[in-house]
Design an enzyme around this catalytic site. Structure first.
Site, PDB file in Angstrom:
ATOM      1  CG  ASP A  57      36.297  38.366  38.249  1.00 11.12           C
ATOM      2  OD1 ASP A  57      37.518  38.420  38.007  1.00 11.12           O
ATOM      3  OD2 ASP A  57      35.649  39.354  38.661  1.00 11.12           O
ATOM      4  CB  SER A  58      40.312  36.427  34.466  1.00  9.58           C
ATOM      5  OG  SER A  58      40.831  35.373  35.253  1.00  9.58           O
ATOM      6  CG  ASP A  96      38.256  36.822  41.587  1.00 10.26           C
ATOM      7  OD1 ASP A  96      38.803  37.292  42.601  1.00 10.26           O
ATOM      8  OD2 ASP A  96      38.708  36.952  40.433  1.00 10.26           O
ATOM      9  CE  LYS A 126      41.646  38.085  42.792  1.00 11.12           C
ATOM     10  NZ  LYS A 126      40.811  39.088  42.094  1.00 11.12           N
ATOM     11  CD  GLU A 128      37.792  43.162  40.758  1.00  8.84           C
ATOM     12  OE1 GLU A 128      37.237  44.215  40.405  1.00  8.84           O
ATOM     13  OE2 GLU A 128      38.134  42.272  39.949  1.00  8.84           O
ATOM     14  CD  GLU A 194      44.356  43.491  37.559  1.00 11.20           C
ATOM     15  OE1 GLU A 194      43.620  42.927  38.396  1.00 11.20           O
ATOM     16  OE2 GLU A 194      44.208  43.360  36.330  1.00 11.20           O
TER      17      GLU A 194
END
Ligand code: KIV
Length: 278
Positions: A57-58, A96, A126, A128, A194
């Protein structure tokens, strides 16, 4: 230095699967993940042997230009994921779960993950989150979705965490270890850390059965990940301390484009060789 199985596209598997990543951890080998958001970069990274392409999502920052990852939508993530899946032959494509698309319930997480796999053709997702999201992982895994848990600094929670800060220092390590174990026990096939101090990341890696991936987490993790625009020097933004810059694409591209501009202004492009004759 042993020749790694995964890093050798001629000898290794024709498609990277979750058991190959587990094998890497079991055999003390490494693998590399790199972000990708479009077909051409995906083709280049895949041909270079990168094992996992992360449609991060970067993309919110690196492709769309937002100042955080929060605004990117699921629909936008699906488009980027499709593009990367079109370019990846061997690499595993991981997408993401964007902010707001999974937190409410395990059912919401399953629905989002299924869209990323069905419409985006991702092979894994992925997410978070801490141990509080273990039930979300369990539900996705039950639905047939391979999941990577992302702990430590989680950019979607940058406001809740008080900005970009190293996580897992001091007493916080015990909680982070518990989070990693809970996500693993819920079925996550890999844990990404991270911005975690290297000794803490090494300790977490050592208690986990599944492979780990690090970004700003030292060298003990099974895999490493970087944002490609950072490591190839395309971005204008200051890169974090943990990024090694392997190229300076911003100046290479800038130079080539100003050469083209000058050629057009001076009339030297297109010269005869670029013209159609009858
Ligand atoms: O979105 C992303 O690129 C990521 C990496 C920084 C791990 O989550």
């Amino acid at each position: 230095m042993p020749q790694p199985y995964l890093g050798n596209p001629d000898k290794g598997p024709s498609r990277i699967r979750i058991h190959h990543l587990q094998q890497a951890k079991d055999n003390g080998e490494k693998f590399a993940m790199l972000t990708a958001y479009d077909v051409m970069m995906a083709e280049i990274f895949d041909s270079a042997g990168i094992e996992i392409l992360l449609v991060g999502d970067s993309a919110a920052n690196t492709v769309i230009g937002y100042d955080s990852t929060l605004p990117i939508t699921l629909e936008e993530m699906i488009v980027f994921t499709k593009a990367v899946a079109n370019g990846a032959k061997r690499a595993m494509v991981v997408a993401d779960l964007p902010f707001g698309s999974y937190e409410q319930s395990p059912a919401q997480a399953v629905e989002t993950a299924v869209r990323l796999m069905k419409e985006g053709r991702a092979q894994a997702v992925k997410m978070e989150g801490t141990a509080q999201y273990a039930e979300h992982v369990r539900a996705m895994v039950l639905a047939g979705v391979p999941v990577i848990g992302h702990i430590g600094f989680t950019p979607q929670s940058e406001h809740a965490l008080g900005g970009f800060r190293v996580q897992g220092r001091g007493d916080a390590l015990d909680q982070m270890k518990a989070d990693a174990l809970a996500l693993q026990d819920a079925g996550a096939f890999c844990i990404l850390m991270e911005m975690v101090p290297s000794p803490a990341a090494a300790e977490i890696d050592s208690v986990l059965r599944v492979p780990t991936i690090g970004i700003g987490a030292g060298s003990s993790t099974t895999g490493q990940v970087l944002v490609w625009q950072d490591m190839l020097g395309l971005g204008e933004r200051r890169t974090p301390r943990f990024v090694k810059k392997y190229a300076d694409l911003r100046s290479v591209i800038g130079q080539a484009v100003s050469e083209y501009h000058q050629d057009v202004l001076s009339g030297s492009f297109p010269s005869e060789e670029y013209e159609f004759k009858e």
